[in-house]
Design an enzyme around this catalytic site. Structure first.
Site, PDB file in Angstrom:
ATOM      1  N   GLN C 125      45.378  46.905  50.583  1.00 32.27           N
ATOM      2  CA  GLN C 125      44.300  46.858  49.610  1.00 32.27           C
ATOM      3  C   GLN C 125      43.284  45.787  50.006  1.00 32.27           C
ATOM      4  OE1 GLN C 125      45.250  44.817  46.059  1.00 32.27           O
ATOM      5  NE2 GLN C 125      44.048  46.129  44.730  1.00 32.27           N
ATOM      6  N   TYR C 127      40.379  44.172  48.250  1.00 36.25           N
ATOM      7  CA  TYR C 127      39.476  43.900  47.120  1.00 36.25           C
ATOM      8  C   TYR C 127      38.885  42.494  47.221  1.00 36.25           C
ATOM      9  CZ  TYR C 127      40.814  48.001  44.264  1.00 36.25           C
ATOM     10  OH  TYR C 127      40.998  49.258  43.775  1.00 36.25           O
ATOM     11  N   SER C 128      39.783  41.493  47.234  1.00 33.37           N
ATOM     12  CA  SER C 128      39.323  40.097  47.157  1.00 33.37           C
ATOM     13  C   SER C 128      38.541  39.681  48.395  1.00 33.37           C
ATOM     14  CB  SER C 128      40.520  39.151  47.022  1.00 33.37           C
ATOM     15  OG  SER C 128      41.168  39.341  45.804  1.00 33.37           O
ATOM     16  N   GLU C 243      50.509  50.740  35.470  1.00 33.24           N
ATOM     17  CA  GLU C 243      50.703  49.446  36.121  1.00 33.24           C
ATOM     18  C   GLU C 243      50.302  48.298  35.210  1.00 33.24           C
ATOM     19  OE1 GLU C 243      52.419  49.437  38.832  1.00 33.24           O
ATOM     20  OE2 GLU C 243      52.378  51.618  38.625  1.00 33.24           O
ATOM     21  N   SER C 366      43.890  36.633  37.096  1.00 30.02           N
ATOM     22  CA  SER C 366      44.444  35.302  36.817  1.00 30.02           C
ATOM     23  C   SER C 366      44.586  35.135  35.307  1.00 30.02           C
ATOM     24  CB  SER C 366      43.537  34.210  37.379  1.00 30.02           C
ATOM     25  OG  SER C 366      42.394  34.066  36.567  1.00 30.02           O
ATOM     26  N   GLU C 368      43.577  32.826  33.526  1.00 32.83           N
ATOM     27  CA  GLU C 368      42.321  32.366  32.937  1.00 32.83           C
ATOM     28  C   GLU C 368      41.371  33.541  32.689  1.00 32.83           C
ATOM     29  OE1 GLU C 368      43.834  30.961  35.538  1.00 32.83           O
ATOM     30  OE2 GLU C 368      44.484  29.097  34.601  1.00 32.83           O
TER      31      GLU C 368
END
Lengths: 383, 354, 383, 354
Positions: C125, C127-128, C243, C366, C368
């Site tokens: 994957q 994404y980041s 998920e 996250s 946060e």
């Protein structure tokens, strides 16, 4: 001029204070009270301190104070706490007096200081407003100049023991055209002036601890301003000196811990290992706080400056006080919600401790506001 | 304490810290620490030699015995600097050996030519140090000795005194396991090792003091971890803003700061009390409290440091990871937090008037 | 068409899965591993699941999946967990497959799905990006149309087990002129395409668990886009169905708790009252979480919609997992920092549990970011 | 559990909750609650009569004994509504009496004409209910009975069964102390009170169930306290913004929400298990867990509610204060959190295979 107490050894000074307190603290006044007492109750103790010349420990001797160094002042506080002396109506001695000494005119000092020393004037503080609790600079109470008078209209709230006071000092907006900190003045108002109304606010125990004060076109003479017009915010902010340290003193936590110990013994769980595991953790936190407090007291003693980081003490003390009181409430179980002390012993009254711990994270700078400030001023984090 | 004494220790501490700067790079570089990981015993003999040359191993040896006769505050300041630099050398262990042996500390050790480590702990999760004797010889084991494989000599505590034994003495076996910081944690086993026992009147107190000094190592570690995290909060941007501008992180950062300041205050106040005569249960209580605070504040700081670093916090390449791993290894030394609370519980009714 | 497993009773289905797992899970694969295994290790298990037709439990049977209902899927997961089966490289089965089934072309499905089923293609994957961890929409990796190709330039990071994959799907910016969510496309890239470079990232145990993937003018044909151009953000956001519930399943906390119990027994403190007081508190929290999880599983079973509030599960599970692992590390004391499991028993390895708990509050949203979202979407608090 | 049963309880609960709306004002007004404080026994007989008329006291009486035969889930839904309205009437105590007495529950009580409260607890911080007997008569005391002064009758648990005694029976004394919520917490003392003992095979289980139902009262209380606090966060402005827009408060508010949701899930899952046959240690464990969660989440919610209300949170005039005081009074019932943890600790090795 009065005695130079600072010339005494710490031990002698301590012994003198202790002897006085033990001899003179009125027998019918409560000791180790968790609530603030009203003037009607605490007046005899104020007057005895006043008669001894001890009601204003930090003022210069020239103005009738004891002029104690930070170290001596700490001993003075220690001994008062040790005996469980009730706190007197001390806004005059602690707040207004030092402020007039620093920022007042000679005429103001001559007029007001002796009456604080004697107990003729009891002062209240008028900072907070309904719309501005944490945001003190958002003052809306207004003072308009009209001839030789200021005409005040607005409202103050959370005025501790305001019903006991005959004078109140307030922050009032005197210029609406500038940024909010810049148009505020510091004014002195007699509580019996026409247009002043008081409404008590009941706390959760339904005691009238605070009040709201309403000003409806209240007139005070022009000389009732302290400092320059529009300079009130600076004066108010600088007000707290030692107090910024002492507000974080471990004494509330330490005495809550002592009460928790008594309560655990009375409840038969003092030897429970699970309780002890929690208790010793809290006890250590109190001692850690005391050690941190001591570093600031050392700084005061040595005349070193106190930085913005001192707010850590207050955050730490108030939250610790609350966590200790949480455990007290928990172990009280079915008796946690009682309105009166078990067996008449206030020290066993978990609910009273718990409630008295609540305002400490709200008043005198809420924990949230202090954390915002620390993040910027001490940790240098970005806005 | 009068002003002169106050000045004394501050000045002494300053000198010690200055000399420790020779070991801890002034620019804060952790390259050496990184490079040393998973190599040999986990430390460099050269640096031990340097520490010896600086006189660090003589800090806690009395002046009458040829040492520097310095106090716990000075030693704590040293440990704090070492912790800030994550110095892997077992300097504190050798200082403890000096404290135990006093004039009997071998000159080669004092000079840093030979490495002597203290083997005192009988078992994990315990502060027992009296074991290790059997039939007049050393027998049994001592645990939790970082860098044990690199020692030339061991100072071994027993109920009958302190034994000095060479690492290659017949019957002595050193084993070690790798730790997450790249070091190795050793156990020394004795199978009837001959050794002369030197009397030491206050082994327990000396070990307690070492536990306090080690708190200052943790303090240095957490102060630096906090500083690194604050730097990261100032520069790392997400959602178009530095993450340090988010109030939730700001409030948590102030909590980290408070934890560190409480640890600092507690450690140095306790060191002062011990330096000025406090002993017995009061000393034990103070030390246990400092260990509790130092370990909890260190773990809190590194936990938050990871979270605030986000994914970077769990990589080997970010320096903060070195602090995390070191904290995991070191916070549990001297018995761990649960033991400290038990000690404090047991002491509750001592000196308790009511 | 394959078996209709949903026609089986839950008990029969469970027994079948259990029997298979016990018979077929490779004896030389670790059980209850805390680390992700690499393809070279876990391949035999993938292939056995594949051969049985069980590698894609949620895909429609028409595409070679088991088409399990939420209830059956839960049993499937349960039994895998119960045996301690290692997690396979499941980005293809769990993420890309369902996405292609929903948003892909028939040609894409025909080309890619069988190769996922067979284990020929292992997906990663992308994404980041280095500048955008929590802020996923801040994609800078760019894809420019050039004739029949997309030309991709940029970088992805935190690609779990990227070094094991032969394909990667990425979000790439295809329009820089619109607001950030609107100009993103979803592209499929072979890892062996010229210009793709991989750099492993070591975790704190110095295992290569993640990697960075660099794209230097990498060309892929136009049909390697999924969904419409500039519609990648919508697709990526909708990716997670079940998920979102399962990422908050109590299993990590529950197994950490089980390991804590074993560790306490091995360390001789299982009967320590102070430890037990802490342990039972955590044990209760795991059960509370399990009960909350169950309410979402019920909703899945009943086909009721899952709201944004499901993020509470993930917050709760990940923080609880960490707190359990904190206690494990604390009781390990001097052995807490060991690099290898005590006595070779991974279940007693407090450090491994502690480290494996750390990423759970960072990845997959996250804590946060999830709290920000909950405050707005669920608590309706103002921006 | 099949779909039909699922529907049954949901439908039953809906009806019960609807009927309870007659007691709890639909507009959420707390005027009656406020007015009743520090007046008499702390509750209104009229409202008890209303509850009786609605059949609430027959909820846990089996259908074969003329009751409604409803489950714990329905009872928990009722309690949740009562908690949300801070209803001061001791309705749950009378429901427990019905559960204990079954067909022997006096008709006047069932109809709400007479008030019967359950006196079961032998001492604070304990779940002992077997006391109260001596020489074949009631003797000793039962504690922690809210509203005891307003009772006409008591259902008293003893080791030999349940006694029904009128409040004016010779030798029976009711004392009470004021509580912070404006109610009164009673103790009933027996000095050789004559009473017939009715057999009840599962008193302990019934009290456990009542403890669970009471968790739902706390749940309703904390749900409403959270809602009030969220409303305040949305409207209260400081520094020119609604305080609910500050991220630090937002994150803490999500924590409150999670606490409440965990309590809700735990309570209703446990109620379902008990309704569908779970008993013994598993039931005791589940109930203790719910009490732990409900009390901790309630206290966490009210603590944060005060802080987020700022100074308003500590005044009598803000409604949130009513929730705070009620939470202080009620969270410690059924033994308190420390007892729950002890129960859970003691149960750890039961049913533990390894």
């Amino acid at each position: 001029m009065s005695t130079d107490y600072n010339a005494m050894s710490d031990a002698d000074f301590r012994a003198m204070v202790r002897a006085f307190v033990e001899a003179e603290y009125p027998a019918d006044l409560p000791r180790y009270a968790l609530h603030r007492l009203h003037w009607s109750e605490v007046k005899p103790w104020y007057l005895r301190l006043s008669a001894r010349g001890w009601i204003c420990p930090t003022w210069p001797r020239a103005y009738g104070g004891m002029e104690l160094t930070a170290g001596k002042h700490l001993i003075y506080i220690d001994e008062m706490e040790r005996h469980g002396c009730a706190r007197v109506n001390d806004i005059g001695p602690v707040m207004l007096g030092p402020l007039l000494i620093k920022h007042g005119t000679e005429a103001q000092r001559a007029r007001f200081l002796p009456r604080i020393l004697s107990g003729e004037d009891i002062w209240a503080q008028g900072y907070s407003e309904p719309g501005a609790g944490s945001d003190l600079a958002a003052v809306r109470c207004e003072a308009v100049r009209d001839g030789d008078d200021w005409v005040i209209t607005g409202q103050k709230t959370w005025t501790t023991l305001g019903m006991d006071a005959n004078w109140i000092f307030i922050l009032a907006r005197t210029d609406k055209t500038v940024k909010k900190q810049a148009g505020i003045s510091f004014l002195l108002v007699p509580m019996d002036a026409p247009g002043v109304t008081i409404r008590p606010i009941l706390n959760l125990e339904r005691d009238a601890e605070f009040c709201e004060v309403f000003f409806d076109a209240v007139r005070v003479p022009a000389d009732h301003i302290v400092g320059a017009v529009n300079d009130g915010w600076t004066i108010a902010k600088a007000l707290l000196g030692h107090e910024r340290v002492f507000i974080g003193a471990p004494r509330l936590s330490a005495s809550a811990l002592a009460r928790l110990r008594l309560q655990a013994r009375a409840g038969g769980i003092w030897h429970d290992p699970a309780f002890r595991d929690r208790y010793v953790t809290l006890a250590c936190e109190v001692e850690d706080l005391a050690d941190l407090f001591e570093t600031y007291v050392d700084a005061l003693r040595d005349g070193r400056p106190i930085g913005a980081d001192v707010a850590m003490l207050k955050i730490c003390q108030s939250e610790l006080y609350q966590r200790i009181s949480d455990l007290g409430l928990e172990i009280a179980a079915e008796t946690a919600g009682l309105g009166e002390p078990p067996d008449g012993d206030i020290r066993l009254h978990a609910a009273a401790t718990w409630l008295s711990a609540r305002p400490t994270t709200i008043f005198g700078g809420s924990t949230e506001v202090l954390r915002n400030m620390l993040a910027k001023a001490v940790l240098d984090l970005p806005s | 304490m009068d002003g002169a004494m106050q000045e004394d220790w501050v000045e002494n501490a300053r000198m010690i810290v200055d000399s420790a700067r020779a070991i801890v790079p002034a620019d804060g570089s952790l390259d050496r620490v990184r490079r040393l990981r998973a190599k040999g015993a986990g430390f460099e003999r050269d640096v031990m030699a340097q520490a010896g040359a600086l006189g660090l191993f003589l800090m806690r040896v009395g002046e009458e015995a040829g040492g520097l006769g310095l106090g716990l505050r000075e030693t704590c300041e040293l440990a704090r600097v070492l912790g800030g630099g994550l110095v892997p050398e077992p300097i504190l262990s050798t200082i403890l050996a000096g404290r135990l042996l006093q004039g009997a500390l071998p000159e080669t050790v004092a000079a840093g030519e030979a490495v002597m480590l203290t083997a005192w702990q009988d078992a994990p999760r315990s502060l027992d140090w009296q074991g290790g004797l059997g039939g007049g010889r050393l027998s049994g084991r001592k645990v939790a000795i970082p860098g044990a494989e690199g020692a030339d000599l061991f100072a071994v505590t027993t109920a009958a005194g302190v034994a000095v034994v060479p690492a290659d003495a017949p019957g002595l076996t050193v084993t070690a396991e790798p730790t997450l910081d790249g070091g190795r944690l050793g156990t020394v086993a004795f199978d009837g090792v001959e050794a002369e026992l030197l009397p030491c009147p206050d082994i327990g107190a000396a070990i307690g003091e070492a536990g306090l000094v080690h708190c200052a190592y943790l303090l240095g570690l957490s102060e630096r971890a906090l500083a690194i995290t604050l730097d990261y909060l100032r520069v790392r941007e997400q959602f178009g803003r530095p993450i340090g501008s988010f109030q939730a992180l700001q409030h948590r950062a102030t909590e980290m700061k408070i934890e560190v300041e409480l640890a600092r205050a507690a450690i140095f106040a306790t060191a002062r009390r011990l330096d000025t005569g406090t002993g017995g249960d009061a000393a034990r209580r103070g030390i246990a409290r400092c260990r509790l605070r130092a370990s909890s504040s260190t773990m809190r700081v590194v936990r938050e440091a990871i979270q605030m670093h986000g994914a970077m916090g769990i990589t080997d390449e970010a320096d903060i990871g070195l602090f995390v791993c070191k904290a995991m290894v070191e916070t549990g030394f001297f018995g761990g937090a649960a033991l400290q609370r038990r000690i404090l519980s047991d002491l509750l009714d001592q000196g308790d008037a009511a």
